[in-house]
Design an enzyme around this catalytic site. Structure first.
Site, PDB file in Angstrom:
ATOM      1  N   HIS A 365       0.834  -1.203   0.000  1.00 59.72           N
ATOM      2  CA  HIS A 365       0.000   0.000   0.000  1.00 59.72           C
ATOM      3  C   HIS A 365       0.872   1.258   0.000  1.00 59.72           C
ATOM      4  O   HIS A 365       0.619   2.213  -0.740  1.00 59.72           O
ATOM      5  CB  HIS A 365      -0.906  -0.022   1.238  1.00 59.72           C
ATOM      6  CG  HIS A 365      -1.912   1.080   1.255  1.00 59.72           C
ATOM      7  ND1 HIS A 365      -2.655   1.378   2.358  1.00 59.72           N
ATOM      8  CD2 HIS A 365      -2.289   1.972   0.309  1.00 59.72           C
ATOM      9  CE1 HIS A 365      -3.446   2.408   2.096  1.00 59.72           C
ATOM     10  NE2 HIS A 365      -3.246   2.781   0.861  1.00 59.72           N
ATOM     11  N   ARG A 472      -7.760   0.645  -8.776  1.00 60.97           N
ATOM     12  CA  ARG A 472      -7.586  -0.438  -7.795  1.00 60.97           C
ATOM     13  C   ARG A 472      -8.613  -0.266  -6.683  1.00 60.97           C
ATOM     14  O   ARG A 472      -8.381   0.474  -5.723  1.00 60.97           O
ATOM     15  CB  ARG A 472      -6.171  -0.419  -7.226  1.00 60.97           C
ATOM     16  CG  ARG A 472      -5.067  -0.535  -8.277  1.00 60.97           C
ATOM     17  CD  ARG A 472      -3.695  -0.452  -7.593  1.00 60.97           C
ATOM     18  NE  ARG A 472      -2.600  -0.603  -8.526  1.00 60.97           N
ATOM     19  CZ  ARG A 472      -1.959   0.397  -9.117  1.00 60.97           C
ATOM     20  NH1 ARG A 472      -2.344   1.650  -8.871  1.00 60.97           N
ATOM     21  NH2 ARG A 472      -0.955   0.179  -9.939  1.00 60.97           N
ATOM     22  N   GLU A 606      -3.388 -12.063 -16.750  1.00 64.34           N
ATOM     23  CA  GLU A 606      -2.195 -12.005 -15.900  1.00 64.34           C
ATOM     24  C   GLU A 606      -1.754 -13.385 -15.429  1.00 64.34           C
ATOM     25  O   GLU A 606      -0.768 -13.512 -14.705  1.00 64.34           O
ATOM     26  CB  GLU A 606      -2.444 -11.094 -14.689  1.00 64.34           C
ATOM     27  CG  GLU A 606      -3.738 -11.385 -13.963  1.00 64.34           C
ATOM     28  CD  GLU A 606      -4.101 -10.304 -12.944  1.00 64.34           C
ATOM     29  OE1 GLU A 606      -3.201  -9.565 -12.515  1.00 64.34           O
ATOM     30  OE2 GLU A 606      -5.284 -10.215 -12.575  1.00 64.34           O
ATOM     31  N   ASP A 630       2.097  -9.210 -12.950  1.00 59.32           N
ATOM     32  CA  ASP A 630       1.847 -10.584 -12.508  1.00 59.32           C
ATOM     33  C   ASP A 630       2.135 -11.585 -13.620  1.00 59.32           C
ATOM     34  O   ASP A 630       2.677 -12.666 -13.367  1.00 59.32           O
ATOM     35  CB  ASP A 630       0.403 -10.745 -12.028  1.00 59.32           C
ATOM     36  CG  ASP A 630       0.254 -10.407 -10.547  1.00 59.32           C
ATOM     37  OD1 ASP A 630       1.281 -10.415  -9.838  1.00 59.32           O
ATOM     38  OD2 ASP A 630      -0.866 -10.132 -10.107  1.00 59.32           O
ATOM     39  N   CYS A 677      -1.752  -2.621 -18.457  1.00 56.12           N
ATOM     40  CA  CYS A 677      -1.679  -1.717 -17.309  1.00 56.12           C
ATOM     41  C   CYS A 677      -0.571  -2.084 -16.328  1.00 56.12           C
ATOM     42  O   CYS A 677      -0.651  -1.764 -15.147  1.00 56.12           O
ATOM     43  CB  CYS A 677      -3.025  -1.665 -16.574  1.00 56.12           C
ATOM     44  SG  CYS A 677      -3.631  -3.271 -16.032  1.00 56.12           S
TER      45      CYS A 677
END
Length: 759
Positions: A365, A472, A606, A630, A677
């Site tokens: 975060h 997100r 992903e 990912d 992205c």
């Protein structure tokens, strides 16, 4: 033998400093293997020699004085070979070198093993005996195991020893030291370390010098009195249920807390200019060091009691510490074991130039927040002695994930020049903000932004974002202490949709798991990245999924710029289930009278399985979006948040590029648009290859928008298509990136390349 190995590793790991760690190694290995000699040599990068750092059996006066070049002696031979050397008659070996200072002439047998950490030889561990014999397989295997187990511990101890007081005891300024972590947010920062430590954690107490000794000692005595009162109260409360032996334990606590025992020792440290918290840590560490090394089990157990007392005293010291009137330096690098968003408010924002966190990943975060705020950040600095960096002169290299302490004038000048270049580039890019993103031959490429915080919106729009390619939604979930209600979510999503209207906003459904846990919904798994995450969680909890979808649809009423995206899709069955729930949410809202247009729905590619089902997935949805971060780590089997293997992670790997090309072709074969992205889209070098592949839109963090636009505006589509054809024939990520670098130099885009490492 395994128990002895564990004991050695445990004792070395808890050593206070490097000399203590080395002394423990030679003592314990010699005792365990019953050898005449055990010695440890460490490689000194400055002198380029192996130095005898500790020994049991050789002349102790030789410690620190005897050294060998890599080409000298059996120790150098072990280091060169990077494997064990086991000799029955060492003096007969052609590489043997007699060192009279050590007194080793009477020892014949020799076994040396290298100490290697992350491909770097740190030193050599040696055992010797007078008898002429070859050490057996079990002995050799044990020493190899000890070396392997201790390599990481020694690496940490060496790193800790590299950051001491600004001057050593002889008044000599210490040399520069460098520590490697994981790049969290790109950029360069120079300034002073500002350490924030969590409460009541002795290990995190930083070193700090004080001048008001009397006040600091008074704080300590007051804290001791408070802990004594607590212990007496606990003893009285439990008195009825305790036997005589248990009551004696509390009496022992009170004796330890006497001002003339523990208090006197701590006050002695304070008298030398150490603040109370640091003096407490020094004394408690000394007690633990002694108690944890004795053979008596009872005394070893008392170490836990001492540790508990230390924490209790520290909690009172921290509570009583008067608020400091801080004179903040002009440039602050904020450092903590685990940075949190709340800590950003501890220092003035205008002086905050960089962030360093011992724990955490590039997807933490705080890293997401740092990228949004444009603050250079390094995460996962597990070998960093962060408590000793208060006030230290530091350089943060957010491009390479490197922190440099006590930088030399040459290195500091190098990075200050990079800062000037960054500012000049930023000024030039700002002038192009309102220009369209199109190639020299008129091919337009929409540039979208990745976001998750309301505060990102202004910066994103100011940088010329044409929409949101990834919102997100987990970020609002992460900053709360419970699942946000449908109404709360709707308000948050409405703000986001209004900020960008009429441009499209792509909202990803809740993507938790992996390294993104919610504090109120923890997911503990042995292998979280291959576990319960993304769509798997929300399909198992339809109540959470439905509430979120309903909130998105409510928020879009009258705006109609919503796109919904499903994360971590690995099969068509998951898409079908999610679409069924989406239809249910639509029906329910329309029955309530909510009016909205059906939003486009897409999936994230992903997972490698999705790459091979692109066309089947495209038939079910309106668009596709590639999560290259990912996808890259799954294709390469590399956890990019693991500092041991992070250097193997590269989206320029030929296999990744082949997969990205395959996705575009599959999506376009079904007349579906496809965007990307991941971080590759925000790298000007990567953006050129993605343009050549045919991606319909690129989405990135706001600070990268201007650089990518500059790159795309200075090329022809045919140029980058030829570049792509060339790199797809190459075998390694390094070759690919080098080829793209040369191309960018040739077309005048070299200012957009990431800066080189320091000299």
């Amino acid at each position: 033998m395994l128990d002895k190995l564990r004991r050695i590793v445990q004792e070395v790991s808890s050593a206070r400093d490097l000399p203590s760690a080395l002394a423990t190694i030679v003592m314990q290995v010699q005792d365990t293997m019953q050898t005449d000699v055990c010695s440890v040599y460490l490689f000194n990068a400055e002198t380029h020699k192996y130095v005898l750092m500790d020994t049991r059996g050789l002349n102790p006066e030789a410690i620190g004085r005897v050294s060998l070049a890599p080409s000298e002696g059996l120790v150098g031979y072990v280091g060169q070979r990077e494997e064990p050397v086991n000799l029955e008659e060492a003096p007969a070996h052609p590489r043997y070198r007699y060192l009279a200072e050590t007194g080793e002439e009477k020892y014949h047998s020799f076994l040396g093993v290298p100490i290697i950490h992350q491909r770097r030889v740190l030193g050599v561990l040696v055992v010797q005996q007078q008898a002429k014999r070859r050490f057996d397989e079990g002995e050799e295997a044990f020493l190899v195991t000890v070396s392997a187990q201790l390599a990481g511990v020694l690496a940490h101890a060496l790193a800790t020893g590299a950051v001491q007081d600004p001057q050593d005891h002889q008044g000599q300024v210490l040399k520069q030291a460098s520590f490697q972590g994981i790049a969290g947010a790109t950029g360069i920062a120079l300034g002073e370390g500002w350490v924030i430590t969590p409460p009541a954690d002795l290990n995190s107490v930083s070193a700090k010098q004080i001048t008001d000794i009397a006040s600091e000692q008074a704080l300590l005595l007051q804290a001791l009195a408070s802990v004594r009162a607590d212990i007496q109260r606990i003893s009285q409360t439990l008195e009825q249920g305790l036997g005589q032996q248990e009551r004696l334990l509390f009496d022992g606590y009170l004796q330890m807390l006497d001002d003339e025992i523990l208090g006197a020792e701590i006050c002695s440290h304070i008298a030398q200019g150490e603040w109370a918290q640091g003096a407490l840590r020094s004394v408690i560490d000394a007690y633990l060091y002694q108690l944890e090394r004795v053979d008596d089990a009872y005394l070893r157990e008392r170490a836990a009691d001492i540790r508990d007392l230390g924490r209790r005293i520290l909690s009172y010291l921290q509570a009583q510490q008067p608020p400091e009137v801080c004179e903040y330096p002009p440039a602050i690098l904020l450092i903590s074991e685990e940075l949190t968003p709340a800590m950003l408010g501890e220092v003035p924002r205008e002086r905050l130039v960089g962030l360093v966190s011992v724990q955490g990943s590039s997807n933490s975060h705080i890293a997401i927040l740092a990228r949004a705020m444009g603050i250079p950040t390094i995460m996962g600095m597990t070998n960093l002695p962060y408590t000793r960096l208060q006030g230290r002169s530091l350089v943060l290299d957010g491009y390479h994930g490197k922190l440099i302490t006590n930088p030399t004038p040459e290195v500091e000048h190098h990075y200050r020049q990079l800062l000037k270049q960054e500012q000049m580039l930023a000024d030039g890019l700002a002038a192009e903000r309102d220009l369209p993103c199109e190639t020299l031959d008129g091919i337009q490429v929409p540039l979208w932004v990745n976001t998750g915080l309301g505060g990102d919106n202004g910066q994103s729009l100011a940088q010329g974002a044409q929409g949101v390619g990834l919102y997100r939604t987990e970020v609002p979930f992460m900053i709360q202490e419970r699942f946000p209600s449908e109404q709360e979510q709707a308000r948050i999503y409405r703000t986001q949709l209004e900020a960008f209207a009429p441009q499209q906003v792509t909202m990803r459904t809740l993507d938790i798991g992996g390294d993104k846990d919610l504090p109120y919904f923890p997911i503990e798994e042995a292998n979280p990245f291959l576990g319960w995450r993304g769509i798997r969680v929300t399909l198992d909890h339809p109540e959470v999924f439905l509430a979120q979808i309903r909130a998105m649809l409510r928020a879009s009423e009258g705006l109609e710029n919503l796109r919904i995206m499903l994360p971590m899709i690995a099969s068509t069955h998951e898409v079908d289930e999610a679409l069924s729930l989406l239809q249910r949410a639509k029906r329910e809202l329309r029955q309530e009278g909510v009016r909205f247009q059906d939003p486009p729905v897409g999936v994230m590619i992903e997972v490698p399985a999705a790459v091979f089902q692109v066309e089947a997935l495209a038939q079910r949805v309106h668009f596709l979006s590639v999560g290259s971060n990912d996808l890259t780590q799954y294709l390469l089997a590399v956890d990019r948040n693991n500092s041991r293997v992070a250097h193997l992670y590269s989206a320029f790997h030929p296999s990744v590029l082949q997969a990205l090309q395959r996705i575009v072709r599959g999506a376009h074969a079904r007349q579906r648009s496809v965007s990307i992205c991941g971080e590759l889209a925000g790298d000007p070098a990567g953006a050129l290859l993605l343009l050549a592949m045919g991606y319909d839109a690129l989405s990135m963090n706001a600070p990268n928008l201007a650089k990518v636009k500059r790159a795309l505006r200075q090329v022809h589509l045919a140029q980058v298509q030829a570049l792509l054809a060339d790199v797809l024939t190459l075998d390694t990520a390094q070759q690919v990136y080098a080829h793209v670098e040369r191309f960018m130099h040739d077309v005048g885009l070299n200012p957009l390349l990431r800066p080189s490492a320091p000299p």
